[in-house]
Design a protein around this motif. Structure first.
Motif, PDB file in Angstrom:
ATOM      1  N   TYR A  85       1.223  -1.041   0.145  1.00 57.40           N
ATOM      2  CA  TYR A  85      -0.024  -0.706  -0.044  1.00 57.40           C
ATOM      3  C   TYR A  85       0.991   1.227   0.520  1.00 57.40           C
ATOM      4  O   TYR A  85       2.150   1.132   0.009  1.00 57.40           O
ATOM      5  N   PHE A  87       1.139   5.570   0.819  1.00 55.95           N
ATOM      6  CA  PHE A  87       0.032   6.792   1.325  1.00 55.95           C
ATOM      7  C   PHE A  87      -0.155   8.036   0.182  1.00 55.95           C
ATOM      8  O   PHE A  87       1.283   8.086  -1.024  1.00 55.95           O
ATOM      9  N   HIS A 135      -1.768   2.383   7.673  1.00 58.75           N
ATOM     10  CA  HIS A 135      -2.590   3.154   8.203  1.00 58.75           C
ATOM     11  C   HIS A 135      -1.934   3.802   9.025  1.00 58.75           C
ATOM     12  O   HIS A 135      -3.498   4.489   9.635  1.00 58.75           O
ATOM     13  N   ALA A 137      -1.245   7.151   9.185  1.00 59.81           N
ATOM     14  CA  ALA A 137      -1.180   7.876   7.528  1.00 59.81           C
ATOM     15  C   ALA A 137      -0.953   9.368   8.835  1.00 59.81           C
ATOM     16  O   ALA A 137      -0.637  10.548   9.058  1.00 59.81           O
ATOM     17  N   ARG A 172      -3.020  11.213   3.132  1.00 61.28           N
ATOM     18  CA  ARG A 172      -4.148  10.626   2.542  1.00 61.28           C
ATOM     19  C   ARG A 172      -3.576   9.421   2.953  1.00 61.28           C
ATOM     20  O   ARG A 172      -2.621   8.739   2.567  1.00 61.28           O
ATOM     21  N   LEU A 173      -5.092   8.585   3.616  1.00 60.66           N
ATOM     22  CA  LEU A 173      -5.140   6.472   3.285  1.00 60.66           C
ATOM     23  C   LEU A 173      -4.692   6.407   1.954  1.00 60.66           C
ATOM     24  O   LEU A 173      -5.317   7.057   0.541  1.00 60.66           O
ATOM     25  N   ASP A 174      -4.926   4.938   1.409  1.00 59.43           N
ATOM     26  CA  ASP A 174      -4.271   4.494   0.562  1.00 59.43           C
ATOM     27  C   ASP A 174      -6.071   3.548   0.724  1.00 59.43           C
ATOM     28  O   ASP A 174      -6.672   3.609   2.021  1.00 59.43           O
ATOM     29  N   MET A 178      -8.745   1.151   3.142  1.00 52.28           N
ATOM     30  CA  MET A 178     -10.046   1.772   4.009  1.00 52.28           C
ATOM     31  C   MET A 178     -11.607   1.024   4.378  1.00 52.28           C
ATOM     32  O   MET A 178     -11.901   0.958   5.867  1.00 52.28           O
TER      33      MET A 178
END
Length: 276
Positions: A85, A87, A135, A137, A172-174, A178
């Motif tokens: 993942y 960021f 997770h 961020a 922001r998160l991937d 989410m």
């Protein structure tokens, strides 16, 4: 000089009038052309000197250095730990120069140097994100803000012109992660609400106990009232200890805050209210 018998000017006079009129037109055109060229030349010289043209139509120069705010054309992606993942960083740069530059000149320098600034910010973010799980961020954004606070102004130079840049970043998160985080976030929100509810109840009990102690203090000569006052003082101390323990556990283990020690039981007495 006389006219022809039919009253029209002689041919020689016609050519003379035409020549004078042509010279007059050429002179006027030359004057207008020279004035246009002079104005154009003044503007060209002023542009090369990075100064606004002087004249009645020139706009007043703003006070202080000119600042241009420019966003990165796209989100900057840096991999999280595991390289599965990423960021995503929204970067903003505030450009300015100590020199008095016109807006179009500053925009040219911004266009020239912004790729370098984006590359520098990407390196800083990649170094900070390499050991963070995908997770976290918020931790990455905090690390970026600390790094930028240590070096808030970046300098770029071309010739004798010095350009400064103040970067800012938000993380922001991937979006792919989410859905996996949603149940945990919902649970944390529920735990926070339960903790706040318990804390309100404990503080209300402590305040009520304090009010009763104050009220009973006015009738301390009565033995029953004195016993009730001592009972409430003990309950108040228990409530204060429970609030302190609840806050400590919430700070150390937020997820276990609702399993904090229960509200201390009240001691029973035969007389629950002070006698009349």
């Amino acid at each position: 000089m006389t006219d022809a018998p039919d009253g029209r000017p002689r041919p020689a006079d016609q050519w003379r009038h035409r020549g004078v009129r042509g010279l007059t037109i050429a002179r006027d055109a030359s004057v207008r052309g020279w004035r246009w060229w002079a104005r154009t030349w003044d503007r060209l010289v002023a542009a090369l000197q990075d100064e606004a043209p002087v004249g009645s139509a020139a706009a007043p120069s703003p006070s202080g250095p000119l600042v241009e705010q420019r966003d990165a054309p796209r989100l900057i992606a840096v991999p999280a730990r595991g390289y599965v993942y990423s960021f995503y960083i929204r970067a903003t740069f505030a450009w300015s120069s100590p020199a008095s530059l016109r807006a179009e000149i500053l925009s040219w320098y911004v266009q020239y140097f912004q790729p370098n600034a984006i590359q520098r910010l990407t390196r800083i973010a990649a170094d900070a994100a390499r050991d963070l799980p995908p997770h976290r961020a918020g931790d990455l954004e905090l690390a970026l803000q600390q790094a930028l606070a240590e070096d808030p102004v970046w300098h770029y130079q071309r010739g004798d012109i010095d350009i400064t840049c103040r970067p800012d970043a938000a993380v922001r998160l991937d979006e792919r992660i989410m859905p996996a985080l949603q149940p945990h976030v919902d649970r944390l929100v529920e735990l926070e609400y339960q903790f706040d509810e318990q804390l309100r109840r404990a503080r209300y009990a402590e305040e009520l106990s304090r009010q009763w102690v104050t009220l009973l203090g006015a009738h301390a000569e009565d033995q029953d009232v004195a016993d009730a006052r001592a009972h409430l003082l003990a309950a108040q101390k228990d409530a204060a200890r429970w609030i302190t323990e609840l806050l400590r556990r919430h700070t150390e283990h937020p997820a276990d805050s609702v399993s904090a020690p229960p509200i201390p039981p009240q001691q029973t007495r035969e007389t629950s209210t002070p006698p009349n």
